[in-house]
Scaffold this motif. Structure first.
Motif, PDB file in Angstrom:
ATOM      1  N   SER A 162       0.667  -1.302   0.177  1.00 40.97           N
ATOM      2  CA  SER A 162      -0.021  -0.119  -0.071  1.00 40.97           C
ATOM      3  C   SER A 162       1.068   0.748   0.088  1.00 40.97           C
ATOM      4  O   SER A 162       0.511   2.207  -0.127  1.00 40.97           O
ATOM      5  CB  SER A 162      -0.919   0.152   1.004  1.00 40.97           C
ATOM      6  N   ASN A 163       2.028   0.557   0.534  1.00 32.94           N
ATOM      7  CA  ASN A 163       3.159   2.310   0.418  1.00 32.94           C
ATOM      8  C   ASN A 163       3.923   2.513  -0.815  1.00 32.94           C
ATOM      9  O   ASN A 163       4.531   3.439  -1.502  1.00 32.94           O
ATOM     10  CB  ASN A 163       4.475   2.112   1.657  1.00 32.94           C
ATOM     11  N   ASP A 164       3.003   1.844  -2.025  1.00 33.56           N
ATOM     12  CA  ASP A 164       3.782   2.136  -2.957  1.00 33.56           C
ATOM     13  C   ASP A 164       3.142   2.750  -3.985  1.00 33.56           C
ATOM     14  O   ASP A 164       2.206   3.695  -3.783  1.00 33.56           O
ATOM     15  CB  ASP A 164       3.741   0.648  -4.553  1.00 33.56           C
ATOM     16  N   ILE A 165       3.766   3.745  -5.197  1.00 33.08           N
ATOM     17  CA  ILE A 165       3.305   4.270  -5.634  1.00 33.08           C
ATOM     18  C   ILE A 165       3.041   4.624  -6.897  1.00 33.08           C
ATOM     19  O   ILE A 165       3.701   3.651  -7.925  1.00 33.08           O
ATOM     20  CB  ILE A 165       4.205   6.063  -4.975  1.00 33.08           C
ATOM     21  N   ILE A 166       2.756   5.256  -7.951  1.00 29.00           N
ATOM     22  CA  ILE A 166       3.404   5.826  -9.142  1.00 29.00           C
ATOM     23  C   ILE A 166       3.568   6.458  -9.482  1.00 29.00           C
ATOM     24  O   ILE A 166       3.057   7.857  -9.482  1.00 29.00           O
ATOM     25  CB  ILE A 166       1.460   5.825 -10.171  1.00 29.00           C
ATOM     26  N   LEU A 167       4.773   6.795  -9.801  1.00 32.46           N
ATOM     27  CA  LEU A 167       5.745   8.057 -10.452  1.00 32.46           C
ATOM     28  C   LEU A 167       5.339   8.211 -12.156  1.00 32.46           C
ATOM     29  O   LEU A 167       5.773   7.396 -12.612  1.00 32.46           O
ATOM     30  CB  LEU A 167       6.724   8.023  -9.813  1.00 32.46           C
ATOM     31  N   HIS A 168       5.032   9.537 -12.333  1.00 32.00           N
ATOM     32  CA  HIS A 168       5.532  10.158 -13.714  1.00 32.00           C
ATOM     33  C   HIS A 168       5.690  11.131 -13.855  1.00 32.00           C
ATOM     34  O   HIS A 168       5.295  11.981 -12.670  1.00 32.00           O
ATOM     35  CB  HIS A 168       3.974  10.080 -14.466  1.00 32.00           C
ATOM     36  N   ALA A 169       6.910  11.260 -14.593  1.00 32.92           N
ATOM     37  CA  ALA A 169       7.994  12.788 -15.066  1.00 32.92           C
ATOM     38  C   ALA A 169       7.669  13.300 -16.370  1.00 32.92           C
ATOM     39  O   ALA A 169       7.755  12.105 -17.279  1.00 32.92           O
ATOM     40  CB  ALA A 169       9.060  12.712 -13.826  1.00 32.92           C
ATOM     41  N   ILE A 170       8.244  14.575 -16.141  1.00 35.55           N
ATOM     42  CA  ILE A 170       8.331  15.206 -17.796  1.00 35.55           C
ATOM     43  C   ILE A 170       9.764  15.046 -17.480  1.00 35.55           C
ATOM     44  O   ILE A 170      10.147  15.752 -16.629  1.00 35.55           O
ATOM     45  CB  ILE A 170       7.571  16.450 -18.524  1.00 35.55           C
ATOM     46  N   ILE A 171      10.843  14.106 -18.097  1.00 39.00           N
ATOM     47  CA  ILE A 171      11.943  14.368 -18.221  1.00 39.00           C
ATOM     48  C   ILE A 171      12.663  15.565 -19.741  1.00 39.00           C
ATOM     49  O   ILE A 171      12.224  14.750 -20.861  1.00 39.00           O
ATOM     50  CB  ILE A 171      12.843  13.196 -18.313  1.00 39.00           C
ATOM     51  N   GLU A 172      13.631  16.821 -19.421  1.00 38.55           N
ATOM     52  CA  GLU A 172      13.878  17.107 -20.752  1.00 38.55           C
ATOM     53  C   GLU A 172      15.395  16.551 -20.728  1.00 38.55           C
ATOM     54  O   GLU A 172      16.158  15.975 -19.997  1.00 38.55           O
ATOM     55  CB  GLU A 172      14.901  18.723 -19.944  1.00 38.55           C
ATOM     56  N   SER A 173      15.427  16.112 -22.476  1.00 37.88           N
ATOM     57  CA  SER A 173      16.365  14.765 -22.312  1.00 37.88           C
ATOM     58  C   SER A 173      17.197  15.635 -23.705  1.00 37.88           C
ATOM     59  O   SER A 173      17.423  16.956 -24.145  1.00 37.88           O
ATOM     60  CB  SER A 173      15.681  13.668 -23.634  1.00 37.88           C
ATOM     61  N   GLY A 174      17.606  15.105 -24.058  1.00 32.65           N
ATOM     62  CA  GLY A 174      18.762  15.454 -25.874  1.00 32.65           C
ATOM     63  C   GLY A 174      20.299  15.743 -25.647  1.00 32.65           C
ATOM     64  O   GLY A 174      20.403  15.033 -24.106  1.00 32.65           O
ATOM     65  N   PHE A 175      20.880  15.899 -25.870  1.00 31.74           N
ATOM     66  CA  PHE A 175      22.459  15.924 -25.530  1.00 31.74           C
ATOM     67  C   PHE A 175      22.494  17.205 -24.958  1.00 31.74           C
ATOM     68  O   PHE A 175      23.516  16.882 -23.877  1.00 31.74           O
ATOM     69  CB  PHE A 175      23.609  16.545 -27.152  1.00 31.74           C
ATOM     70  N   LYS A 176      22.526  18.681 -24.427  1.00 34.18           N
ATOM     71  CA  LYS A 176      22.962  19.318 -23.725  1.00 34.18           C
ATOM     72  C   LYS A 176      20.910  20.110 -23.283  1.00 34.18           C
ATOM     73  O   LYS A 176      20.435  21.116 -23.794  1.00 34.18           O
ATOM     74  CB  LYS A 176      23.253  20.553 -24.265  1.00 34.18           C
ATOM     75  N   PRO A 177      20.326  19.348 -22.441  1.00 35.85           N
ATOM     76  CA  PRO A 177      18.735  19.683 -21.869  1.00 35.85           C
ATOM     77  C   PRO A 177      18.858  20.632 -21.269  1.00 35.85           C
ATOM     78  O   PRO A 177      19.947  20.972 -20.238  1.00 35.85           O
ATOM     79  CB  PRO A 177      18.439  18.815 -21.198  1.00 35.85           C
ATOM     80  N   THR A 178      18.039  21.392 -20.970  1.00 35.49           N
ATOM     81  CA  THR A 178      17.582  22.306 -19.603  1.00 35.49           C
ATOM     82  C   THR A 178      17.443  22.183 -18.838  1.00 35.49           C
ATOM     83  O   THR A 178      16.693  20.951 -18.344  1.00 35.49           O
ATOM     84  CB  THR A 178      16.144  23.252 -20.374  1.00 35.49           C
ATOM     85  N   GLY A 179      18.203  22.149 -18.039  1.00 31.44           N
ATOM     86  CA  GLY A 179      18.627  21.741 -16.489  1.00 31.44           C
ATOM     87  C   GLY A 179      19.206  20.801 -16.371  1.00 31.44           C
ATOM     88  O   GLY A 179      19.997  20.418 -15.082  1.00 31.44           O
ATOM     89  N   LYS A 180      20.179  20.618 -17.235  1.00 30.85           N
ATOM     90  CA  LYS A 180      21.217  20.084 -17.253  1.00 30.85           C
ATOM     91  C   LYS A 180      21.115  18.135 -17.225  1.00 30.85           C
ATOM     92  O   LYS A 180      21.884  16.819 -16.997  1.00 30.85           O
ATOM     93  CB  LYS A 180      22.448  20.851 -16.572  1.00 30.85           C
ATOM     94  N   GLY A 181      19.615  17.379 -17.690  1.00 28.36           N
ATOM     95  CA  GLY A 181      19.738  16.271 -17.212  1.00 28.36           C
ATOM     96  C   GLY A 181      19.400  15.474 -15.475  1.00 28.36           C
ATOM     97  O   GLY A 181      19.009  14.482 -15.436  1.00 28.36           O
ATOM     98  N   LEU A 182      19.291  17.113 -14.658  1.00 33.27           N
ATOM     99  CA  LEU A 182      19.790  17.267 -13.398  1.00 33.27           C
ATOM    100  C   LEU A 182      18.235  17.033 -12.817  1.00 33.27           C
ATOM    101  O   LEU A 182      17.747  16.400 -11.655  1.00 33.27           O
ATOM    102  CB  LEU A 182      20.489  17.847 -12.253  1.00 33.27           C
ATOM    103  N   ASP A 183      17.018  16.768 -13.460  1.00 35.97           N
ATOM    104  CA  ASP A 183      15.286  16.948 -13.591  1.00 35.97           C
ATOM    105  C   ASP A 183      14.993  15.186 -13.250  1.00 35.97           C
ATOM    106  O   ASP A 183      14.027  14.658 -12.931  1.00 35.97           O
ATOM    107  CB  ASP A 183      14.628  17.320 -14.160  1.00 35.97           C
ATOM    108  N   ALA A 184      16.214  14.465 -13.862  1.00 37.36           N
ATOM    109  CA  ALA A 184      16.250  13.271 -13.574  1.00 37.36           C
ATOM    110  C   ALA A 184      16.515  12.326 -12.426  1.00 37.36           C
ATOM    111  O   ALA A 184      16.658  10.885 -11.928  1.00 37.36           O
ATOM    112  CB  ALA A 184      16.768  12.320 -15.321  1.00 37.36           C
TER     113      ALA A 184
END
Length: 436
Positions: free
Chosen positions: A219-241
Motif C-alpha cells: 500500500s506504500n507503493d506509488i505511481i511516479l510519472h515525470a516530464i524529463i528534459e532530454s537530449g544532448f544538452k537538455p535544459t536543467g543539464k539533465g538533473l531533473d532525472a
C-alpha cells in the motif's frame, strides 16, 4: 460518481434515454470494461512531476521593456505539468465512470439502488510537484494554478528564491503557426536551466508521500510519472532525472513513467543523432536504476517480488530518432513504449490507436495535449488497465485538451466527453501485427 444521477424511475423517459445511450457507448468497450469491472484496483498514491512555464500571449514588443518579472497582465500558467496532472485525474475519473456503468450493465440494472449512491469510488491520491522561481512567482499565481487543477490533486510547489519561473511570449504568426520566444533569460541559469536542476528532489517526493502505518507493505507503493528534459544538452543539464536514481524512492515505485522532451530540428523535422543517443542513454539508465531498486526490495520483501512497470511516452520525432540512430527497440526488455503521434493518435509495436474526433473545427490549442496523454496513459496502466484501454482513454484526454483555449474545466460534461471519445477510439481501433 457521475452515474449516480441516473437513478430515475421508469417513468423518467429522458433519464432512461440517457442511460440507454451510455449502454450503447459502453458496448464499444464491452470486453475491456466488463473484464475490468471484476478487477477494480486498490487505491494508490500517484505522483506527477512536471514543469511550469508562464505564458504571455502575444508577440514580444520591441518598443518596451519585456521582462519575466512583469506578470501583471496577460499571463497564463502552462508548461505541460498542470496539463499532465489534469490528464491523470481526468483519465481515472473517466475510467471510473466506465467501470460503474459496466458493473450496472453486468447486473442488468436499470435503476441505481441506494447502496450504489452511498458507495464511494476508489480515491487514488494524486500529488503534483513542480519547481517555481520566486523572483516572479506570486501568491495569486499559486491560486490561479490551484483553480486550474482538479480538486483531488494536491499541489506541492518547490520554490527557489534564486531563480525566475521561466516565461515565454507565445503567439500565432500570419500562417496561424504557434510561435514562442523566451523572455528575459528565462531558459538561462537564472531561469529554467538552473531552476529545473534536481527540483523536485527525491527527498521532496518522499516528503510528499509519507509512509502509511499498515500491515500491507504494497500500500506504500506509488505511481511516479515525470516530464524529463532530454537530449544532448537538455535544459536543467539533465538533473531533473535525478529522483529516478534514488534507491529509496524507486523501491517504492510500482509503476514509473517518463515523457522525454527533445526538440526536432525546425528545418528537417528530425531529432539529431546526438540528441537521439542522449535520450536513449537516459532511458536505459533510468530503467536499470528502477529494475535494481525493485529487485532490491524484492530481496527484502518476498511478498512484493519487486513487480514493476516502466513506461516511456516519446513523441514520434523522438521515437524515430531513437530507432534510426541507436539500437533502441519498442520491445526492449522491461520497457513499455507508446508513441505519441499527434493528430494521428498513438501506437505501439502491437497496436495503433487513432485519434479521437475533435468537437471543434480544428484544435483550439493543442499545447499540453501530449503531456496530458502521457500522464493519463501511465496512471491507467499503473492502476490495472490494459494497454488498449489506457490508450483509448488517454487519446480522448489529449483530444479534450485540444478543444480549449487553456485547460478544460473540471466538470461532469467534460468527463462524459472523454468517455465518449474513449468509446469512439476503441471502436475505430484496428489490430496490427506490427507497424514499425
Amino acid at each position: 460518481m457521475l452515474l449516480y444521477y441516473v437513478s430515475a424511475v421508469e417513468e423518467d423517459t429522458e433519464a432512461m434515454m440517457h442511460l440507454l445511450l451510455y449502454f450503447s457507448l459502453l458496448s464499444l468497450l464491452s470486453t475491456a470494461a466488463s473484464a475490468f469491472a471484476a478487477r477494480r484496483p486498490a487505491a494508490q498514491h500517484i505522483v506527477i512531476v512536471g514543469k511550469i512555464i508562464l505564458d504571455k500571449y502575444g508577440p514580444p514588443d520591441n518598443n518596451s521593456q519585456n521582462n519575466a518579472n512583469d506578470i501583471s497582465i496577460g499571463v497564463r500558467i502552462g508548461g505541460g505539468g498542470p496539463q499532465a496532472a489534469w490528464g491523470a485525474a481526468a483519465a481515472l475519473e473517466a475510467r471510473e465512470y466506465l467501470l460503474r456503468a459496466a458493473e450496472m450493465k453486468s447486473r442488468k440494472k436499470i435503476h441505481v439502488h441506494d447502496e450504489d449512491h452511498n458507495r464511494d469510488s476508489i480515491k487514488h491520491q494524486i500529488t503534483f510537484l513542480a519547481p517555481v522561481g520566486m523572483r516572479n512567482w506570486t501568491p495569486s499565481l499559486s491560486e490561479q494554478l490551484s483553480q486550474l487543477l482538479p480538486p483531488m490533486v494536491k499541489m506541492v510547489l518547490i520554490p527557489s528564491a534564486d531563480h525566475i519561473t521561466p516565461t515565454i511570449n507565445i503567439w500565432h504568426d500570419e500562417n496561424e503557426n504557434v510561435r514562442w520566444m523566451p523572455v528575459d533569460g528565462s531558459f538561462d541559469n537564472v531561469g529554467a536551466d538552473g531552476l529545473w536542476q534536481n527540483r523536485p528532489s527525491a527527498q521532496d517526493i518522499l516528503n510528499a508521500i509519507p509512509v502509511k502505518d499498515t500491515d500491507d507493505g504494497n500500500s506504500n507503493d506509488i505511481i511516479l510519472h515525470a516530464i524529463i528534459e532530454s537530449g544532448f544538452k537538455p535544459t536543467g543539464k539533465g538533473l531533473d532525472a535525478l529522483p529516478f536514481f534514488d534507491n529509496e524512492l524507486m523501491s517504492r515505485v510500482s509503476s514509473a513513467g517518463i515523457e522525454p522532451i527533445v526538440f526536432a530540428d525546425d528545418v528537417t523535422g528530425k531529432v539529431t543523432c546526438e540528441d537521439s543517443l542522449a535520450v536513449t542513454t537516459t532511458i536505459n539508465k533510468i530503467r536499470q536504476s528502477f529494475v535494481c531498486a525493485r529487485a532490491s526490495r524484492a530481496y527484502h520483501d518476498e511478498e512484493n517480488h519487486g513487480k514493476s512497470l516502466f513506461v516511456v511516452t516519446p513523441d514520434r520525432p523522438c521515437y524515430e530518432g531513437m530507432i534510426s540512430h541507436t539500437n533502441f527497440t519498442m520491445s526492449k526488455g522491461n520497457i513499455e513504449n507508446i508513441v505519441r503521434d499527434g493528430g494521428n493518435g498513438c501506437f505501439t509495436n502491437e497496436m495503433k490507436m487513432p485519434a479521437a474526433t475533435l468537437r471543434t473545427i480544428s484544435p483550439v490549442n493543442p499545447t499540453g495535449a501530449g503531456n496530458a496523454f502521457s500522464a493519463a496513459y501511465v496512471v491507467c496502466r499503473g492502476t490495472g488497465s490494459s494497454s488498449k484501454e489506457a490508450a483509448s482513454i488517454a487519446t480522448a484526454v489529449g483530444a479534450t485538451i485540444c478543444e480549449y483555449q487553456h485547460m478544460p474545466p473540471w466538470s461532469s460534461e467534460v468527463i462524459e466527453r472523454i468517455v465518449e471519445g474513449a468509446c469512439e477510439v476503441t471502436e475505430k481501433c484496428k489490430p496490427s501485427t506490427s507497424i514499425i
